[in-house]
Design a protein around this motif. Sequence first.
Motif, mmCIF file in Angstrom:
data_model
loop_
_atom_site.group_PDB
_atom_site.id
_atom_site.type_symbol
_atom_site.label_atom_id
_atom_site.label_comp_id
_atom_site.label_asym_id
_atom_site.label_seq_id
_atom_site.Cartn_x
_atom_site.Cartn_y
_atom_site.Cartn_z
ATOM 1 N N GLY A 5 -30.170 -9.805 -5.881
ATOM 2 C CA GLY A 5 -29.732 -8.414 -5.805
ATOM 3 C C GLY A 5 -30.811 -7.426 -6.170
ATOM 4 N N SER A 6 -31.819 -7.867 -6.910
ATOM 5 C CA SER A 6 -32.908 -6.961 -7.273
ATOM 6 C C SER A 6 -34.282 -7.620 -7.156
ATOM 7 N N VAL A 7 -34.341 -8.942 -7.307
ATOM 8 C CA VAL A 7 -35.613 -9.652 -7.266
ATOM 9 C C VAL A 7 -35.577 -10.711 -6.167
ATOM 10 N N LYS A 8 -36.612 -10.689 -5.327
ATOM 11 C CA LYS A 8 -36.755 -11.668 -4.241
ATOM 12 C C LYS A 8 -37.774 -12.703 -4.692
ATOM 13 N N ARG A 9 -37.437 -13.990 -4.551
ATOM 14 C CA ARG A 9 -38.317 -15.053 -5.043
ATOM 15 C C ARG A 9 -38.481 -16.171 -4.004
ATOM 16 N N SER A 10 -39.575 -16.914 -4.201
ATOM 17 C CA SER A 10 -39.833 -18.152 -3.449
ATOM 18 C C SER A 10 -39.640 -17.982 -1.947
ATOM 19 N N VAL A 11 -40.358 -17.016 -1.393
ATOM 20 C CA VAL A 11 -40.241 -16.729 0.035
ATOM 21 C C VAL A 11 -41.099 -17.707 0.832
ATOM 22 N N ALA A 12 -40.491 -18.425 1.753
ATOM 23 C CA ALA A 12 -41.186 -19.338 2.660
ATOM 24 C C ALA A 12 -40.521 -19.236 4.028
ATOM 25 N N ILE A 13 -41.134 -19.845 5.033
ATOM 26 C CA ILE A 13 -40.615 -19.762 6.397
ATOM 27 C C ILE A 13 -40.372 -21.171 6.919
#
Length: 210
Positions: free
Chosen positions: A69-77
């Motif tokens: 809701g406020s923090v985006k983490r561990s972004v991969a594709i």
Amino acid sequence: MYNPKNSTQHRPGRQPSSRKALFALVSILVLVFAAAGVTVAYLQTQTPPLKNEFTPAQVSCEVEETFDGSVKRSVAIRNTGDTDAFIRVTVVANWVKADDEGNVTSVHAQQPQPGTDYTIQWADDFGANWLQGGSDFYYYKIAVDPEESTAVLIAECTPKANRAPEGYTLAVEIVASAIQASPEAVAEEYWHISVENGVITAVQGGGGNE
């Protein structure tokens, strides 16, 4: 006076010469028609058609991340297609208004700035796995197998407090695209990149479009 020495006698069972000729002609015609029939049959003989159905490769991808809701983490594709693909990513940030169902109703004219309005912490091994190109694209250096994922690009993305315009919130969208990895010339042409032995080594100019 009748002279028996000068008379011509027919031997028993011998056919006249005209019948011999007719029989020979009929025999020849039979042989000719028989040969013609064989030839026609040969020319009409053929194998049944071989039906080849080629299925084009599907190239697609999706973003994998955790978001509270406020923090985006561990972004991969993740490569969701059925062929090896190169992956690239761009980060798009906006101030937005949304309704109760989460649908965006308005986008502020001023864009939030990284470092000022929000922070991005790149993965520790970012430099080893990703190559930054023009137009704010980040290219995963090696081709990704079907149903496999890239290494993490963004470890954490966090908004800074009290930076949003009144009534707006920060929206950081990860936009990913994929292109077939083989033949390499396809990615080189459409993305304006250089590929050597399956590895993206350089980005030419602005990075190109699909």
